[in-house]
Design a protein around this motif. Sequence first.
Motif, PDB file in Angstrom:
ATOM      1  N   PRO A   1       0.752  -1.186  -0.009  1.00 37.41           N
ATOM      2  CA  PRO A   1      -0.081   0.005   0.037  1.00 37.41           C
ATOM      3  C   PRO A   1       0.891   1.333   0.020  1.00 37.41           C
ATOM      4  O   PRO A   1       2.022   1.276   0.406  1.00 37.41           O
ATOM      5  CB  PRO A   1      -0.856   0.014   1.396  1.00 37.41           C
ATOM      6  CG  PRO A   1       0.025  -0.958   2.151  1.00 37.41           C
ATOM      7  CD  PRO A   1       0.727  -2.114   1.496  1.00 37.41           C
ATOM      8  N   SER A   2       0.287   2.237  -0.386  1.00 35.75           N
ATOM      9  CA  SER A   2       0.883   3.644  -0.507  1.00 35.75           C
ATOM     10  C   SER A   2      -0.293   4.831  -0.299  1.00 35.75           C
ATOM     11  O   SER A   2      -1.013   4.744  -0.947  1.00 35.75           O
ATOM     12  CB  SER A   2       1.653   4.011  -1.564  1.00 35.75           C
ATOM     13  OG  SER A   2       2.400   5.326  -1.515  1.00 35.75           O
ATOM     14  N   GLU A   3       0.021   5.495   0.636  1.00 40.90           N
ATOM     15  CA  GLU A   3      -0.947   6.727   0.935  1.00 40.90           C
ATOM     16  C   GLU A   3      -0.809   7.805  -0.320  1.00 40.90           C
ATOM     17  O   GLU A   3      -1.643   8.622  -0.646  1.00 40.90           O
ATOM     18  CB  GLU A   3      -1.016   7.513   2.320  1.00 40.90           C
ATOM     19  CG  GLU A   3      -1.208   6.665   3.354  1.00 40.90           C
ATOM     20  CD  GLU A   3      -1.424   6.939   4.809  1.00 40.90           C
ATOM     21  OE1 GLU A   3      -1.143   8.261   4.697  1.00 40.90           O
ATOM     22  OE2 GLU A   3      -1.569   6.360   5.713  1.00 40.90           O
ATOM     23  N   ASN A   4       0.115   7.787  -0.817  1.00 36.00           N
ATOM     24  CA  ASN A   4       0.586   8.491  -1.744  1.00 36.00           C
ATOM     25  C   ASN A   4       0.538   8.065  -3.194  1.00 36.00           C
ATOM     26  O   ASN A   4       1.120   7.118  -3.517  1.00 36.00           O
ATOM     27  CB  ASN A   4       2.108   9.298  -1.711  1.00 36.00           C
ATOM     28  CG  ASN A   4       2.602  10.322  -2.837  1.00 36.00           C
ATOM     29  OD1 ASN A   4       1.859  10.505  -3.663  1.00 36.00           O
ATOM     30  ND2 ASN A   4       3.874  10.784  -2.644  1.00 36.00           N
TER      31      ASN A   4
ATOM     32  N   ASP B   1       1.221   9.127  -6.117  1.00 36.39           N
ATOM     33  CA  ASP B   1       2.391   9.356  -6.984  1.00 36.39           C
ATOM     34  C   ASP B   1       3.549   8.608  -6.357  1.00 36.39           C
ATOM     35  O   ASP B   1       4.486   8.784  -7.500  1.00 36.39           O
ATOM     36  CB  ASP B   1       2.601  10.836  -6.968  1.00 36.39           C
ATOM     37  CG  ASP B   1       1.552  11.774  -7.557  1.00 36.39           C
ATOM     38  OD1 ASP B   1       0.585  11.087  -8.638  1.00 36.39           O
ATOM     39  OD2 ASP B   1       1.055  12.823  -7.021  1.00 36.39           O
ATOM     40  N   ALA B   2       3.459   7.780  -5.485  1.00 32.39           N
ATOM     41  CA  ALA B   2       4.668   7.178  -5.094  1.00 32.39           C
ATOM     42  C   ALA B   2       5.003   5.983  -6.006  1.00 32.39           C
ATOM     43  O   ALA B   2       4.058   5.373  -6.548  1.00 32.39           O
ATOM     44  CB  ALA B   2       4.375   6.501  -3.785  1.00 32.39           C
ATOM     45  N   ALA B   3       6.381   5.532  -5.993  1.00 31.40           N
ATOM     46  CA  ALA B   3       6.624   4.415  -6.822  1.00 31.40           C
ATOM     47  C   ALA B   3       5.899   3.243  -6.454  1.00 31.40           C
ATOM     48  O   ALA B   3       5.618   3.124  -5.048  1.00 31.40           O
ATOM     49  CB  ALA B   3       8.172   4.014  -6.838  1.00 31.40           C
ATOM     50  N   ILE B   4       5.771   2.255  -7.144  1.00 34.60           N
ATOM     51  CA  ILE B   4       4.969   1.018  -6.813  1.00 34.60           C
ATOM     52  C   ILE B   4       6.019   0.036  -6.352  1.00 34.60           C
ATOM     53  O   ILE B   4       6.840  -0.508  -6.880  1.00 34.60           O
ATOM     54  CB  ILE B   4       4.257   0.467  -8.015  1.00 34.60           C
ATOM     55  CG1 ILE B   4       3.395   1.442  -8.508  1.00 34.60           C
ATOM     56  CG2 ILE B   4       3.557  -0.899  -7.711  1.00 34.60           C
ATOM     57  CD1 ILE B   4       2.457   1.051  -9.990  1.00 34.60           C
ATOM     58  N   HIS B   5       5.742  -0.422  -5.138  1.00 35.03           N
ATOM     59  CA  HIS B   5       6.634  -1.450  -4.424  1.00 35.03           C
ATOM     60  C   HIS B   5       5.983  -2.795  -4.243  1.00 35.03           C
ATOM     61  O   HIS B   5       4.736  -2.624  -3.888  1.00 35.03           O
ATOM     62  CB  HIS B   5       7.292  -0.852  -3.156  1.00 35.03           C
ATOM     63  CG  HIS B   5       8.245   0.163  -3.239  1.00 35.03           C
ATOM     64  ND1 HIS B   5       9.623  -0.073  -3.531  1.00 35.03           N
ATOM     65  CD2 HIS B   5       8.177   1.399  -3.192  1.00 35.03           C
ATOM     66  CE1 HIS B   5      10.339   1.089  -3.687  1.00 35.03           C
ATOM     67  NE2 HIS B   5       9.125   1.926  -3.564  1.00 35.03           N
ATOM     68  N   CYS B   6       6.468  -3.703  -4.410  1.00 38.02           N
ATOM     69  CA  CYS B   6       5.800  -5.228  -4.330  1.00 38.02           C
ATOM     70  C   CYS B   6       6.933  -6.116  -3.658  1.00 38.02           C
ATOM     71  O   CYS B   6       8.045  -5.887  -3.514  1.00 38.02           O
ATOM     72  CB  CYS B   6       5.371  -5.660  -5.815  1.00 38.02           C
ATOM     73  SG  CYS B   6       4.371  -4.254  -6.670  1.00 38.02           S
TER      74      CYS B   6
ATOM     75  N   LEU C   1      -5.176  -0.522  -8.748  1.00 37.99           N
ATOM     76  CA  LEU C   1      -5.428  -1.507  -7.695  1.00 37.99           C
ATOM     77  C   LEU C   1      -4.761  -1.415  -6.431  1.00 37.99           C
ATOM     78  O   LEU C   1      -5.049  -1.722  -5.232  1.00 37.99           O
ATOM     79  CB  LEU C   1      -5.014  -3.023  -8.114  1.00 37.99           C
ATOM     80  CG  LEU C   1      -5.730  -3.387  -9.462  1.00 37.99           C
ATOM     81  CD1 LEU C   1      -4.962  -4.864  -9.777  1.00 37.99           C
ATOM     82  CD2 LEU C   1      -7.083  -3.903  -8.857  1.00 37.99           C
ATOM     83  N   ARG C   2      -3.726  -0.399  -6.134  1.00 34.79           N
ATOM     84  CA  ARG C   2      -3.094  -0.192  -5.131  1.00 34.79           C
ATOM     85  C   ARG C   2      -3.848   0.397  -4.053  1.00 34.79           C
ATOM     86  O   ARG C   2      -4.591   1.652  -4.368  1.00 34.79           O
ATOM     87  CB  ARG C   2      -1.556   0.547  -5.153  1.00 34.79           C
ATOM     88  CG  ARG C   2      -0.951   0.928  -3.871  1.00 34.79           C
ATOM     89  CD  ARG C   2       0.387   1.377  -4.245  1.00 34.79           C
ATOM     90  NE  ARG C   2       0.298   2.775  -5.000  1.00 34.79           N
ATOM     91  CZ  ARG C   2       1.130   3.514  -5.309  1.00 34.79           C
ATOM     92  NH1 ARG C   2       2.691   3.115  -5.187  1.00 34.79           N
ATOM     93  NH2 ARG C   2       0.924   4.857  -5.941  1.00 34.79           N
ATOM     94  N   ASP C   3      -4.100   0.052  -2.980  1.00 37.61           N
ATOM     95  CA  ASP C   3      -4.718   0.687  -1.698  1.00 37.61           C
ATOM     96  C   ASP C   3      -3.767   1.630  -0.942  1.00 37.61           C
ATOM     97  O   ASP C   3      -2.727   1.483  -1.057  1.00 37.61           O
ATOM     98  CB  ASP C   3      -5.430  -0.459  -0.866  1.00 37.61           C
ATOM     99  CG  ASP C   3      -6.490   0.117   0.053  1.00 37.61           C
ATOM    100  OD1 ASP C   3      -7.636   0.220  -0.296  1.00 37.61           O
ATOM    101  OD2 ASP C   3      -5.921   0.365   1.226  1.00 37.61           O
ATOM    102  N   HIS C   4      -4.418   2.352  -0.135  1.00 35.39           N
ATOM    103  CA  HIS C   4      -3.570   3.478   0.599  1.00 35.39           C
ATOM    104  C   HIS C   4      -3.322   2.824   1.942  1.00 35.39           C
ATOM    105  O   HIS C   4      -2.279   3.160   2.452  1.00 35.39           O
ATOM    106  CB  HIS C   4      -4.544   4.552   0.776  1.00 35.39           C
ATOM    107  CG  HIS C   4      -5.649   4.462   1.665  1.00 35.39           C
ATOM    108  ND1 HIS C   4      -6.930   4.099   1.343  1.00 35.39           N
ATOM    109  CD2 HIS C   4      -5.839   4.751   3.098  1.00 35.39           C
ATOM    110  CE1 HIS C   4      -7.704   3.928   2.231  1.00 35.39           C
ATOM    111  NE2 HIS C   4      -7.002   4.277   3.326  1.00 35.39           N
TER     112      HIS C   4
END
Length: 128
Positions: A26-29, A31-36, A94-97
């Motif tokens: 997850p990321s609250e931002n 615009d942040a890079a996608i991390h998996c 799909l990424r949730d905060h």
Amino acid sequence: TLTPIKYLYYNVRMSPGHIRLLQLLPSENEDAAIHCRLFCTALDSKGTTLDSKGTRPYEALSYVWGSEDNPCSIFINGCAFAVRENLYAALLHLRDHSIERIIWIDAICINQKDLEERGHQVQSMAKI
């Protein structure tokens, strides 16, 4: 020497009856890079994944691969990994905060450069 992508698949090896899954962090931002995180888990005959705690729910992503032009970078287990624009857009959507998602994505969870692995995994796609 191993390139980062070869290193990634080398460290997340699969045994027969197993698949790799992608944990979308997850990321609250937005615009942040996608991390998996990529990991391996057992797959039973019904397509249910199993780990030491029992079943592990996951989603399978179906999408059009799209053009190889203008690849985008995501980070998997700390390694930069190039994906096509369509997949990048889907992951952003799909990424949730606050909640991680567990996803099976053919372009990532199958080592596309390994023809033998690809052949074995394609046979399991109906279960997935």
